[in-house]
Design a protein around this motif. Structure first.
Motif, PDB file in Angstrom:
ATOM      1  N   ALA A 180      41.632  40.390  46.503  1.00 37.02           N
ATOM      2  CA  ALA A 180      41.217  41.557  45.718  1.00 37.02           C
ATOM      3  C   ALA A 180      40.906  42.752  46.612  1.00 37.02           C
ATOM      4  O   ALA A 180      41.075  43.906  46.194  1.00 37.02           O
ATOM      5  CB  ALA A 180      39.996  41.205  44.873  1.00 37.02           C
TER       6      ALA A 180
ATOM      7  N   ARG B  48      44.968  45.285  44.268  1.00 37.49           N
ATOM      8  CA  ARG B  48      44.268  45.255  42.992  1.00 37.49           C
ATOM      9  C   ARG B  48      44.549  43.938  42.273  1.00 37.49           C
ATOM     10  O   ARG B  48      45.696  43.544  42.091  1.00 37.49           O
ATOM     11  CB  ARG B  48      44.692  46.433  42.118  1.00 37.49           C
ATOM     12  CG  ARG B  48      44.325  47.783  42.723  1.00 37.49           C
ATOM     13  CD  ARG B  48      44.619  48.921  41.759  1.00 37.49           C
ATOM     14  NE  ARG B  48      44.329  50.205  42.354  1.00 37.49           N
ATOM     15  CZ  ARG B  48      43.124  50.753  42.419  1.00 37.49           C
ATOM     16  NH1 ARG B  48      42.093  50.110  41.906  1.00 37.49           N
ATOM     17  NH2 ARG B  48      42.950  51.931  42.979  1.00 37.49           N
TER      18      ARG B  48
ATOM     19  N   LYS C 239      43.390  41.767  38.730  1.00 37.71           N
ATOM     20  CA  LYS C 239      42.772  41.907  37.426  1.00 37.71           C
ATOM     21  C   LYS C 239      41.486  41.099  37.334  1.00 37.71           C
ATOM     22  O   LYS C 239      41.359  40.033  37.950  1.00 37.71           O
ATOM     23  CB  LYS C 239      43.745  41.487  36.328  1.00 37.71           C
ATOM     24  CG  LYS C 239      44.954  42.412  36.208  1.00 37.71           C
ATOM     25  CD  LYS C 239      45.848  42.011  35.053  1.00 37.71           C
ATOM     26  CE  LYS C 239      47.018  42.989  34.909  1.00 37.71           C
ATOM     27  NZ  LYS C 239      47.910  42.614  33.781  1.00 37.71           N
ATOM     28  N   ALA C 240      40.559  41.597  36.551  1.00 39.29           N
ATOM     29  CA  ALA C 240      39.247  40.956  36.441  1.00 39.29           C
ATOM     30  C   ALA C 240      39.352  39.536  35.907  1.00 39.29           C
ATOM     31  O   ALA C 240      38.618  38.643  36.330  1.00 39.29           O
ATOM     32  CB  ALA C 240      38.331  41.796  35.551  1.00 39.29           C
ATOM     33  N   ARG C 241      40.276  39.313  34.980  1.00 39.40           N
ATOM     34  CA  ARG C 241      40.387  37.969  34.402  1.00 39.40           C
ATOM     35  C   ARG C 241      40.871  36.949  35.430  1.00 39.40           C
ATOM     36  O   ARG C 241      40.550  35.758  35.312  1.00 39.40           O
ATOM     37  CB  ARG C 241      41.307  37.995  33.191  1.00 39.40           C
ATOM     38  CG  ARG C 241      42.743  38.383  33.448  1.00 39.40           C
ATOM     39  CD  ARG C 241      43.575  38.191  32.184  1.00 39.40           C
ATOM     40  NE  ARG C 241      44.956  38.633  32.352  1.00 39.40           N
ATOM     41  CZ  ARG C 241      45.400  39.823  32.032  1.00 39.40           C
ATOM     42  NH1 ARG C 241      44.555  40.722  31.523  1.00 39.40           N
ATOM     43  NH2 ARG C 241      46.678  40.154  32.197  1.00 39.40           N
TER      44      ARG C 241
ATOM     45  N   ILE D 221      40.007  37.045  38.675  1.00 34.44           N
ATOM     46  CA  ILE D 221      38.814  36.735  39.469  1.00 34.44           C
ATOM     47  C   ILE D 221      37.881  35.811  38.699  1.00 34.44           C
ATOM     48  O   ILE D 221      37.372  34.816  39.236  1.00 34.44           O
ATOM     49  CB  ILE D 221      38.091  38.041  39.853  1.00 34.44           C
ATOM     50  CG1 ILE D 221      38.978  38.873  40.786  1.00 34.44           C
ATOM     51  CG2 ILE D 221      36.753  37.746  40.507  1.00 34.44           C
ATOM     52  CD1 ILE D 221      38.382  40.211  41.160  1.00 34.44           C
ATOM     53  N   VAL D 222      37.664  36.116  37.414  1.00 33.76           N
ATOM     54  CA  VAL D 222      36.778  35.285  36.602  1.00 33.76           C
ATOM     55  C   VAL D 222      37.359  33.886  36.434  1.00 33.76           C
ATOM     56  O   VAL D 222      36.639  32.879  36.547  1.00 33.76           O
ATOM     57  CB  VAL D 222      36.536  35.952  35.232  1.00 33.76           C
ATOM     58  CG1 VAL D 222      35.795  35.005  34.297  1.00 33.76           C
ATOM     59  CG2 VAL D 222      35.752  37.244  35.400  1.00 33.76           C
TER      60      VAL D 222
ATOM     61  N   VAL E 227      30.069  37.306  39.961  1.00 29.82           N
ATOM     62  CA  VAL E 227      30.602  38.612  39.579  1.00 29.82           C
ATOM     63  C   VAL E 227      29.516  39.684  39.671  1.00 29.82           C
ATOM     64  O   VAL E 227      29.790  40.829  40.056  1.00 29.82           O
ATOM     65  CB  VAL E 227      31.186  38.545  38.154  1.00 29.82           C
ATOM     66  CG1 VAL E 227      31.628  39.917  37.681  1.00 29.82           C
ATOM     67  CG2 VAL E 227      32.368  37.578  38.116  1.00 29.82           C
TER      68      VAL E 227
ATOM     69  N   LYS F 141      29.280  40.872  43.080  1.00 30.35           N
ATOM     70  CA  LYS F 141      30.414  41.754  43.375  1.00 30.35           C
ATOM     71  C   LYS F 141      30.121  43.178  42.897  1.00 30.35           C
ATOM     72  O   LYS F 141      30.439  44.154  43.586  1.00 30.35           O
ATOM     73  CB  LYS F 141      31.685  41.221  42.709  1.00 30.35           C
ATOM     74  CG  LYS F 141      32.926  42.059  42.985  1.00 30.35           C
ATOM     75  CD  LYS F 141      34.136  41.456  42.320  1.00 30.35           C
ATOM     76  CE  LYS F 141      35.390  42.285  42.605  1.00 30.35           C
ATOM     77  NZ  LYS F 141      35.302  43.636  42.067  1.00 30.35           N
ATOM     78  N   THR F 142      29.503  43.311  41.727  1.00 29.34           N
ATOM     79  CA  THR F 142      29.163  44.650  41.238  1.00 29.34           C
ATOM     80  C   THR F 142      28.013  45.265  42.026  1.00 29.34           C
ATOM     81  O   THR F 142      27.886  46.491  42.081  1.00 29.34           O
ATOM     82  CB  THR F 142      28.791  44.604  39.751  1.00 29.34           C
ATOM     83  OG1 THR F 142      27.600  43.825  39.567  1.00 29.34           O
ATOM     84  CG2 THR F 142      29.909  43.990  38.926  1.00 29.34           C
TER      85      THR F 142
ATOM     86  N   ALA G  85      34.822  42.314  48.171  1.00 34.10           N
ATOM     87  CA  ALA G  85      34.783  41.236  47.174  1.00 34.10           C
ATOM     88  C   ALA G  85      34.749  39.863  47.846  1.00 34.10           C
ATOM     89  O   ALA G  85      34.163  38.918  47.312  1.00 34.10           O
ATOM     90  CB  ALA G  85      35.995  41.344  46.255  1.00 34.10           C
TER      91      ALA G  85
ATOM     92  N   LEU H 242      35.418  47.950  31.900  1.00 35.69           N
ATOM     93  CA  LEU H 242      36.017  47.677  33.204  1.00 35.69           C
ATOM     94  C   LEU H 242      36.379  48.941  33.970  1.00 35.69           C
ATOM     95  O   LEU H 242      36.940  48.868  35.052  1.00 35.69           O
ATOM     96  CB  LEU H 242      37.266  46.804  33.042  1.00 35.69           C
ATOM     97  CG  LEU H 242      37.031  45.424  32.422  1.00 35.69           C
ATOM     98  CD1 LEU H 242      38.328  44.660  32.343  1.00 35.69           C
ATOM     99  CD2 LEU H 242      35.988  44.645  33.221  1.00 35.69           C
TER     100      LEU H 242
END
Length: 371
Positions: free
Chosen positions: A89, A93, A95-97, A99-100, A133, A136-137, A196, A252
């Protein structure tokens, strides 16, 4: 005891040296924080933290000086996979899904279902993913994720030591030391970023270790201990979700609406915007440790939750998105824009109206001069 001190010292120095050595190659390869446009900051600090933590823990296991056990080894492998996903990541780039999803698979492999049971184990998976997550934020400001990670690691490590889980205590102390070595290069103004890779790794190790430490306790009591351990990260997520929902912005979509961003708008220095959340994290961790060892009532979680909610509501009042651009008008009437065409008024192009007005004025002047 002596090995713990030696391991922590080694991890600190190793992380500090690796961060410095990896900085130049990261700059040349262009592994940079895409959010920073004025000053290039390489996102390689997470790799140094992961390597320092892994090398020290594996060395203790292989030499037999400090065997950490099968559970810690499995956790470290899963955390390494999450860190690798975070590194991807950082490079491109993702996608968030993705990573989750990847973090969920890793979390499912470390939950002790025989002690938690399947229903509580599924909740534990969700909590581990949420914390990873959330960290990460938290990496939206220099040193914030690293500092909160150090404070939380000491708290979870204290809980593990109280349960005589020496392997987890060693892992957490080494992680705290590695983050401290990294922070030598990440304190504002940062020369290297965590990325990340490091933030997901840190959040995953902390959450998975906390779940393992609380395995066998009641679900309600465990939730009361786990939440204060990560109150600051939870507050940041809640703040961003509420803020973007109220403003009608996509969840997002990035923006300067996180915890440290708002503290900076209140006038705090970059260092102050790190120290203040760290104090809040220490308070939450202290309450969690005292509840875990039974020195204070479980009702302490309500004080932490109330304080977190008050902070979120107060920071929601800090403007962060700015005023919307005014709609162009002419003669008090708004201009509409046709698809693929110029702004119009009453269905006619504005440029045409203006051109005709100027032409009529010029023709009038010519008739007067000729007459």
């Amino acid at each position: 005891m002596l090995y713990g001190i030696a391991a922590a010292t080694t991890a600190l120095l190793l992380a500090a040296v690796l961060t410095a050595l990896l900085r130049v190659p990261a700059l040349r390869l262009g592994i940079l924080d895409r959010r920073r446009r004025q000053r290039p900051v390489p996102l390689i600090g997470g790799v140094a933290v992961v390597l320092a933590t892994g090398v020290v823990v594996i060395a203790g296991e292989r030499t037999g000086v400090a065997p950490v056990g099968e559970g810690v080894g499995r956790l470290l492998v899963a955390a390494g996979a999450v860190a690798l996903l975070g590194l991807v990541a950082d490079l491109r780039r993702v996608k968030a899904r993705v990573i989750v999803g990847g973090t969920t698979v890793a979390a499912a492999s470390v939950v002790p279902y025989e002690e938690t049971g399947v229903p509580a184990g599924l909740l534990a998976i969700g909590w581990i993913v949420f914390v990873a997550v959330a960290f990460k934020t938290l990496d939206h400001a220099d040193s914030l994720a690293g500092t909160i990670g150090v404070v939380t690691a000491f708290g979870v490590g204290a809980c593990a030591a109280a349960e005589v889980m020496d392997g987890h205590a060693v892992l957490l102390s080494v992680l705290a030391a590695a983050l401290t070595g990294f922070l030598m290069h990440n304190w504002p103004p940062a020369r290297v970023g965590l990325g990340a890779c490091g933030s997901l790794f840190t959040g995953f190790v902390l959450a998975a270790s906390a779940v393992t430490t609380r395995a066998g306790y009641g679900l309600g009591d465990s939730a009361g201990v786990l939440f204060p351990l990560t109150a600051v990260a939870s507050a940041d997520v809640l703040l961003v979700v509420l803020s973007r929902r109220l403003a009608g912005r996509p969840l997002l979509r990035g923006g300067p609406d996180h915890l440290a961003h708002r503290l900076r708008r209140l006038g705090l220095t970059p260092q102050g915007a790190i120290v203040l959340p760290a104090i809040g994290a220490f308070a939450g961790v202290l309450v969690a440790v005292l509840m875990h060892i039974g020195w204070t009532a479980q009702s302490g979680v309500f004080w932490v939750a109330a304080g977190t909610l008050v902070v979120v509501l107060l920071l929601l009042r800090v403007p962060v998105y700015g005023a919307r651009r005014p709609v162009p008008t002419q003669a008090g009437r708004p201009l509409s824009t046709q698809a693929g065409g110029p702004p119009t008024q009453a269905g006619k192009p504005v440029s045409t109206q203006v051109g005709r007005s100027v032409s009529s004025q010029v023709s009038g002047h010519l008739r007067v001069r000729n007459g």
